[in-house]
Scaffold this active site. Structure first.
Site, short mmCIF file in Angstrom:
data_model
loop_
_atom_site.label_atom_id
_atom_site.label_comp_id
_atom_site.label_asym_id
_atom_site.label_seq_id
_atom_site.Cartn_x
_atom_site.Cartn_y
_atom_site.Cartn_z
N GLU A 98 69.79 -32.17 33.92
CA GLU A 98 69.19 -31.04 33.20
C GLU A 98 67.66 -31.00 33.26
O GLU A 98 67.08 -29.93 33.41
CB GLU A 98 69.64 -31.02 31.73
CG GLU A 98 71.14 -30.77 31.53
CD GLU A 98 71.59 -29.35 31.94
OE1 GLU A 98 70.75 -28.50 32.26
OE2 GLU A 98 72.82 -29.13 31.95
N SER A 116 65.93 -23.16 35.50
CA SER A 116 66.43 -21.87 35.02
C SER A 116 65.56 -21.34 33.88
O SER A 116 65.85 -20.29 33.32
CB SER A 116 67.89 -21.99 34.56
OG SER A 116 68.00 -22.90 33.48
N HIS A 161 72.44 -24.84 38.29
CA HIS A 161 73.21 -25.99 38.77
C HIS A 161 73.78 -25.86 40.18
O HIS A 161 73.92 -26.86 40.87
CB HIS A 161 74.37 -26.28 37.81
CG HIS A 161 73.97 -26.87 36.49
ND1 HIS A 161 73.66 -28.21 36.35
CD2 HIS A 161 73.81 -26.32 35.26
CE1 HIS A 161 73.34 -28.46 35.08
NE2 HIS A 161 73.42 -27.32 34.39
N HIS A 219 71.85 -19.84 33.63
CA HIS A 219 71.56 -21.27 33.60
C HIS A 219 72.59 -22.05 34.44
O HIS A 219 72.22 -22.86 35.29
CB HIS A 219 71.56 -21.83 32.17
CG HIS A 219 71.60 -23.32 32.17
ND1 HIS A 219 70.48 -24.10 32.40
CD2 HIS A 219 72.64 -24.18 32.07
CE1 HIS A 219 70.83 -25.37 32.42
NE2 HIS A 219 72.14 -25.46 32.22
FE FE Z 1 73.25 -27.22 32.30
#
Ligand code: FE
Ligand code: PHE
Length: 283
Positions: free
Chosen positions: A174, A193, A133, A128
Site C-alpha cells: 500500500e 492512487s 494495484h 484505488h
Molecule cells: Fe489497496
C-alpha cells in the site's frame, strides 16, 4: 484490504465472496469519474512512480478509457502473469482475502467514488483497487510476492499474528517506496492512487523515509486517518521477494511477539535513514 471476523458472504455473493462486476451498469458519469482520476494520476506519475507501474498500465491497456471491464483486464493479466481481478462487495474476511491472493486473484471493489469523495475515501473503490494495484500485478516478480503474501497469510491465520503481517502489506503493497539508483520512486497502491500522497510521500519534508527491514516494519504502527509518518524503501522487487520468501516468518513472529510496537514517526539507531522527517504535517 480485509475486514473483520464475519464469515458468511452477503446476499448475492458467491461462497468466495465474489460478485459480478456488472460492467454494463456503470453510468457515463461513473466512467467519466474514472477518466478524471486516471488523467490526474497519469499526468503526475511519470518520473515519480517505479517504471514497472507504467509498463503495467501499458500491458493492461489501461489508457483505453473508462472503468476497466474486469474480464478484459483479467484476460490481459492472465497472459502476463496468471493473475485475475475479481469483484467483491466490500471488505472481505482475512482468510477469504488470503485465499484469493494465494490463487492469484486480486479482489476489487466495483463502486467508484463520487465527486465529493475525490480525495478522501473510507473504503477502497475501483480506482484505488484497479488503478493502484493491477499494474504491478503484470510484473512477474511483484506478482509472485503478492501470491506468497497470500500463502503467508493463510499460514499465519488463527495464530494471532495477522496484525504484524498486515503491517508488512501496509508498508509495502500500500505505501511502499523503492530505490532507483540515487532516487526514490513510488510503488505502493495507496500512494499511486492518491493525488496528494503521490507528492507528499516523495517530496514533502515531513515524513521519514527509512530502508526496509522486515522485523522493524512488522513492529511499526501505521496511520489510517492521514498520510503516513514513515515510508519504507525497498531496494528492488527481487530483494523484497527474496527477503520474504527465504524467511520463515514463524520464528520472526515468535521473536517480535513480546516486543514493543514502534511508533509511526520513530527513527531507531539501527535504521537506514534516507530522510529524517520534520513531522510538520503530523503536528
Ligand atoms: Fe489497496
Ligand atoms: N515467508 C513467509 C512465511 O513464512 C511467507 C511470506 C512470503 C509472507 C512473502 C509475505 C510475503 O510465512
Amino acid at each position: 484490504m480485509t475486514g473483520d471476523c464475519e464469515t458468511a458472504p452477503p446476499q448475492g455473493a458467491a461462497a468466495d465472496w465474489t460478485v459480478p462486476q456488472r460492467w454494463g451498469d456503470y453510468t457515463p458519469a461513473e466512467h467519466a469519474m474514472w477518466d478524471r482520476l486516471f488523467a490526474r494520476q497519469t499526468g503526475m506519475l511519470p518520473g515519480r512512480v517505479v517504471p514497472a507501474f507504467l509498463q503495467g498500465l501499458d500491458t493492461l491497456g489501461m489508457s483505453e478509457g473508462g472503468i476497466p471491464d474486469f474480464e478484459v483486464l483479467s484476460d490481459r493479466l492472465m497472459k502476463a502473469t496468471g493473475w485475475q481481478v475479481v469483484a467483491v462487495p466490500g471488505l472481505v474476511p482475512d482468510r477469504v482475502f488470503f485465499e484469493h491472493l494465494a490463487n492469484r486473484r486480486f479482489v476489487a471493489g466495483r463502486f467508484i467514488r463520487t465527486p465529493e469523495q475525490l480525495d478522501y475515501l473510507e473504503e477502497p473503490d475501483v480506482f484505488h483497487d484497479v488503478f493502484g494495484h493491477a499494474p504491478l500485478l503484470a510484473n512477474p516478480v511483484y506478482a509472485d510476492y503478492m501470491q506468497a503474501y497470500g500463502e503467508g497469510g493463510l499460514r499465519a491465520a488463527s495464530t494471532g499474528v495477522l496484525g504484524k503481517l498486515a503491517r508488512l502489506y501496509w508498508y509495502t503493497v500500500e505505501f511502499g517506496l523503492i530505490r532507483e539508483g540515487d532516487a526514490l520512486r513510488l510503488y505502493g497502491a495507496g500512494i499511486v492512487s492518491s493525488f496528494g500522497e503521490s507528492v507528499f510521500a516523495l517530496d514533502d519534508p515531513s515524513p521519514n523515509r527509512i530502508g526496509f527491514d522486515l522485523k522493524r516494519v512488522m513492529r511499526t504502527r501505521y496511520r489510517i486517518d492521514d498520510y503516513q509518518q514513515s515510508y519504507f524503501v525497498i531496494d528492488s522487487f527481487e530483494d523484497l521477494l527474496e527477503q520474504t520468501l527465504s524467511t520463515d516468518f514463524g520464528p520472526v513472529y515468535a521473536d517480535i511477539f513480546g516486543a514493543d510496537d514502534i511508533a509511526e514517526d520513530a527513527i531507531l539507531a539501527t535504521d537506514r535513514v534516507f530522510t529524517r522527517g520534520t513531522q510538520a504535517h503530523a503536528r
